[in-house]
Scaffold this motif. Sequence first.
Motif, PDB file in Angstrom:
ATOM      1  N   ALA A   1      -5.176   5.369  12.889  1.00 18.46           N
ATOM      2  CA  ALA A   1      -5.367   6.793  13.136  1.00 18.46           C
ATOM      3  C   ALA A   1      -4.107   7.464  13.653  1.00 18.46           C
ATOM      4  CB  ALA A   1      -6.518   7.013  14.112  1.00 18.46           C
ATOM      5  N   ASP A   2      -3.251   6.689  14.348  1.00 17.63           N
ATOM      6  CA  ASP A   2      -2.022   7.274  14.885  1.00 17.63           C
ATOM      7  C   ASP A   2      -0.841   7.126  13.933  1.00 17.63           C
ATOM      8  OD1 ASP A   2      -1.485   4.588  15.042  1.00 17.63           O
ATOM      9  OD2 ASP A   2      -1.082   4.566  17.198  1.00 17.63           O
ATOM     10  N   GLY A   3      -1.112   6.598  12.728  1.00 16.62           N
ATOM     11  CA  GLY A   3      -0.062   6.493  11.719  1.00 16.62           C
ATOM     12  C   GLY A   3       0.743   5.225  11.783  1.00 16.62           C
ATOM     13  N   SER A   4       0.273   4.234  12.509  1.00 10.52           N
ATOM     14  CA  SER A   4       1.004   2.975  12.627  1.00 10.52           C
ATOM     15  C   SER A   4       0.522   2.006  11.556  1.00 10.52           C
ATOM     16  CB  SER A   4       0.782   2.352  14.012  1.00 10.52           C
ATOM     17  OG  SER A   4       1.196   3.243  15.025  1.00 10.52           O
ATOM     18  N   PRO A   5       1.305   1.787  10.491  1.00 10.38           N
ATOM     19  CA  PRO A   5       0.882   0.886   9.423  1.00 10.38           C
ATOM     20  C   PRO A   5       1.071  -0.561   9.816  1.00 10.38           C
ATOM     21  CG  PRO A   5       3.041   1.738   8.925  1.00 10.38           C
ATOM     22  CD  PRO A   5       2.601   2.408  10.198  1.00 10.38           C
TER      23      PRO A   5
ATOM     24  N   ALA B   1      -3.471  10.296   8.728  1.00  9.67           N
ATOM     25  CA  ALA B   1      -3.543  10.396   7.269  1.00  9.67           C
ATOM     26  C   ALA B   1      -3.942  11.799   6.842  1.00  9.67           C
ATOM     27  CB  ALA B   1      -4.532   9.369   6.728  1.00  9.67           C
ATOM     28  N   MET B   2      -4.982  12.330   7.452  1.00  6.68           N
ATOM     29  CA  MET B   2      -5.455  13.664   7.080  1.00  6.68           C
ATOM     30  C   MET B   2      -4.526  14.754   7.600  1.00  6.68           C
ATOM     31  SD  MET B   2      -9.605  13.133   7.230  1.00  6.68           S
ATOM     32  CE  MET B   2      -9.692  11.710   8.342  1.00  6.68           C
TER      33      MET B   2
ATOM     34  N   THR C   1       0.860  -1.170   0.000  1.00  9.53           N
ATOM     35  CA  THR C   1       0.000   0.000   0.000  1.00  9.53           C
ATOM     36  C   THR C   1       0.899   1.223   0.000  1.00  9.53           C
ATOM     37  OG1 THR C   1      -1.858  -1.008   1.177  1.00  9.53           O
ATOM     38  CG2 THR C   1      -1.612   1.365   1.369  1.00  9.53           C
ATOM     39  N   PRO C   2       0.747   2.133  -0.972  1.00  8.44           N
ATOM     40  CA  PRO C   2       1.601   3.322  -0.974  1.00  8.44           C
ATOM     41  C   PRO C   2       1.274   4.245   0.204  1.00  8.44           C
ATOM     42  CG  PRO C   2       0.657   2.914  -3.149  1.00  8.44           C
ATOM     43  CD  PRO C   2      -0.083   2.047  -2.181  1.00  8.44           C
ATOM     44  N   VAL C   3       2.213   4.373   1.122  1.00  3.56           N
ATOM     45  CA  VAL C   3       2.051   5.236   2.287  1.00  3.56           C
ATOM     46  C   VAL C   3       3.428   5.681   2.741  1.00  3.56           C
ATOM     47  CG1 VAL C   3       1.987   3.223   3.816  1.00  3.56           C
ATOM     48  CG2 VAL C   3       1.126   5.403   4.649  1.00  3.56           C
ATOM     49  N   SER C   4       3.536   6.950   3.124  1.00  2.00           N
ATOM     50  CA  SER C   4       4.827   7.472   3.544  1.00  2.00           C
ATOM     51  C   SER C   4       5.191   6.961   4.931  1.00  2.00           C
ATOM     52  CB  SER C   4       4.799   9.007   3.548  1.00  2.00           C
ATOM     53  OG  SER C   4       4.086   9.478   4.677  1.00  2.00           O
ATOM     54  N   PRO C   5       6.455   7.070   5.318  1.00  2.00           N
ATOM     55  CA  PRO C   5       6.849   6.643   6.662  1.00  2.00           C
ATOM     56  C   PRO C   5       6.103   7.374   7.771  1.00  2.00           C
ATOM     57  CG  PRO C   5       8.779   6.898   5.272  1.00  2.00           C
ATOM     58  CD  PRO C   5       7.626   7.456   4.497  1.00  2.00           C
ATOM     59  N   SER C   6       5.621   8.594   7.467  1.00  2.60           N
ATOM     60  CA  SER C   6       4.903   9.364   8.487  1.00  2.60           C
ATOM     61  C   SER C   6       3.424   9.027   8.554  1.00  2.60           C
ATOM     62  CB  SER C   6       5.075  10.859   8.215  1.00  2.60           C
ATOM     63  OG  SER C   6       4.471  11.209   6.988  1.00  2.60           O
ATOM     64  N   GLY C   7       2.953   8.150   7.656  1.00  2.00           N
ATOM     65  CA  GLY C   7       1.559   7.732   7.687  1.00  2.00           C
ATOM     66  C   GLY C   7       0.659   8.423   6.698  1.00  2.00           C
ATOM     67  N   CYS C   8       1.234   9.109   5.699  1.00  2.54           N
ATOM     68  CA  CYS C   8       0.421   9.770   4.679  1.00  2.54           C
ATOM     69  C   CYS C   8       0.120   8.790   3.554  1.00  2.54           C
ATOM     70  CB  CYS C   8       1.155  10.983   4.120  1.00  2.54           C
ATOM     71  SG  CYS C   8       0.170  11.935   2.928  1.00  2.54           S
ATOM     72  N   PRO C   9      -1.136   8.459   3.342  1.00  4.73           N
ATOM     73  CA  PRO C   9      -1.465   7.491   2.300  1.00  4.73           C
ATOM     74  C   PRO C   9      -1.450   8.125   0.921  1.00  4.73           C
ATOM     75  CG  PRO C   9      -3.477   8.258   3.312  1.00  4.73           C
ATOM     76  CD  PRO C   9      -2.336   8.912   4.070  1.00  4.73           C
ATOM     77  N   THR C  10      -1.286   7.294  -0.074  1.00  8.05           N
ATOM     78  CA  THR C  10      -1.432   7.734  -1.449  1.00  8.05           C
ATOM     79  C   THR C  10      -2.769   8.445  -1.649  1.00  8.05           C
ATOM     80  OG1 THR C  10      -1.832   6.949  -3.710  1.00  8.05           O
ATOM     81  CG2 THR C  10      -2.278   5.399  -1.960  1.00  8.05           C
ATOM     82  N   PRO C  11      -2.827   9.449  -2.543  1.00 10.93           N
ATOM     83  CA  PRO C  11      -4.111  10.083  -2.858  1.00 10.93           C
ATOM     84  C   PRO C  11      -5.155   9.096  -3.374  1.00 10.93           C
ATOM     85  CG  PRO C  11      -2.305  11.415  -3.678  1.00 10.93           C
ATOM     86  CD  PRO C  11      -1.696  10.131  -3.211  1.00 10.93           C
ATOM     87  N   ALA C  12      -4.721   7.933  -3.830  1.00  9.95           N
ATOM     88  CA  ALA C  12      -5.690   6.924  -4.268  1.00  9.95           C
ATOM     89  C   ALA C  12      -6.654   6.558  -3.149  1.00  9.95           C
ATOM     90  CB  ALA C  12      -4.962   5.676  -4.763  1.00  9.95           C
ATOM     91  N   ALA C  13      -6.183   6.607  -1.908  1.00  7.91           N
ATOM     92  CA  ALA C  13      -7.058   6.290  -0.772  1.00  7.91           C
ATOM     93  C   ALA C  13      -8.172   7.323  -0.654  1.00  7.91           C
ATOM     94  CB  ALA C  13      -6.243   6.238   0.515  1.00  7.91           C
TER      95      ALA C  13
END
Length: 341
Positions: A327-331, A282-283, A50-62
């Motif tokens: 919600a806390d950015g833990s993938p 994410a937001m 799943t494309p997501v940054s290390p900080s927990g930001c998901p791809t805009p696809a989400a």
Amino acid sequence: MRVVLPAGTTETALIDGISAAGASPELMAHTPSADAEILEYGEPTTAPLTPVSPSGCPTPAAITRAVREVVGFDVTVVDAGLTEPTGAATVDLDIDPGTDVRTPTAVPDADAIYDRAHGFGASLPEDDLLIGETVPGGTTTALGVLTALGEPATVSSSLPENPVERKRRVVDEGLAASDLEAGDCDGAPMEAVRAVGDPVQPTVAGITAGALESGAEVTLAGGTQMVAVAALLRHAGVDAALSIATTSFVADAAGDLETTCERLDCELTVTDPGFDRRDHTAMERYCAGEAKEGVAMGGTLSLVPDGKMAALRDRVETVCSRLGIDADGSPKEETGSNTTE
């Protein structure tokens, strides 16, 4: 309403420091393929992450998928030069991935891509189309095309701090490798793509031109990458009414976006999804300047009625949970460190 998503790759994205679209080249190659699957099915199917940054930001696809689950729309994915296959059904226009813009020719068959995409766009039966994109490295190639066309060039970035000077150096090297200077491609849009563009650009431009000629209303769903496409169309002599719809995240980062759209005779729509009203990583990361746009995010957000924006934010949380983003950015373990540009 149909959303058309050309998905492709360019070796330009592999230049160090250019894109936040992958923790490694191997992961980056899967980003557009995963984006297509998330938009189509709600989660990756064959893509390994799943494309997501290390900080927990998901791809805009989400976000775009969340919009689809709230308001509904049809999707067509176009293979515009994918390096890795996708599990999403695609329209195959026989397009190869792009090469590094610092080589003499970044997209050798730009004209042929445009012509094939034009035919496809003209065949679409819908009266209203949103056309997006997913291509890591795309803001750098957008800068390249705008510079080659002689258009004032400011682009955004998937990174909170835009490495625009690095991008300009890359573009300058690319123009030099193609024996061009800024503005040399004025009136020759596919020459600009061939020299310093990516294969998604002539795909989007061709689909748009074909659809406009068949009488459809077209919105380019994206930020500065779609400004580059609009410039290509205007330099190709396409003067039909054209709209660009993007996010407030891009508009805030590119202060001259409204002026640019006026110059290109494009109506601009900017949507603020109100992510600052939620305590969700994410937001929060979007509000902090990550990702900003992509995968038709801004265009689809413009479809959400004011009364449903809170429901959209709820759905973003649902989609993120499905993707393993807490919600806390833990993938979860299978979630890859990867975002689109």
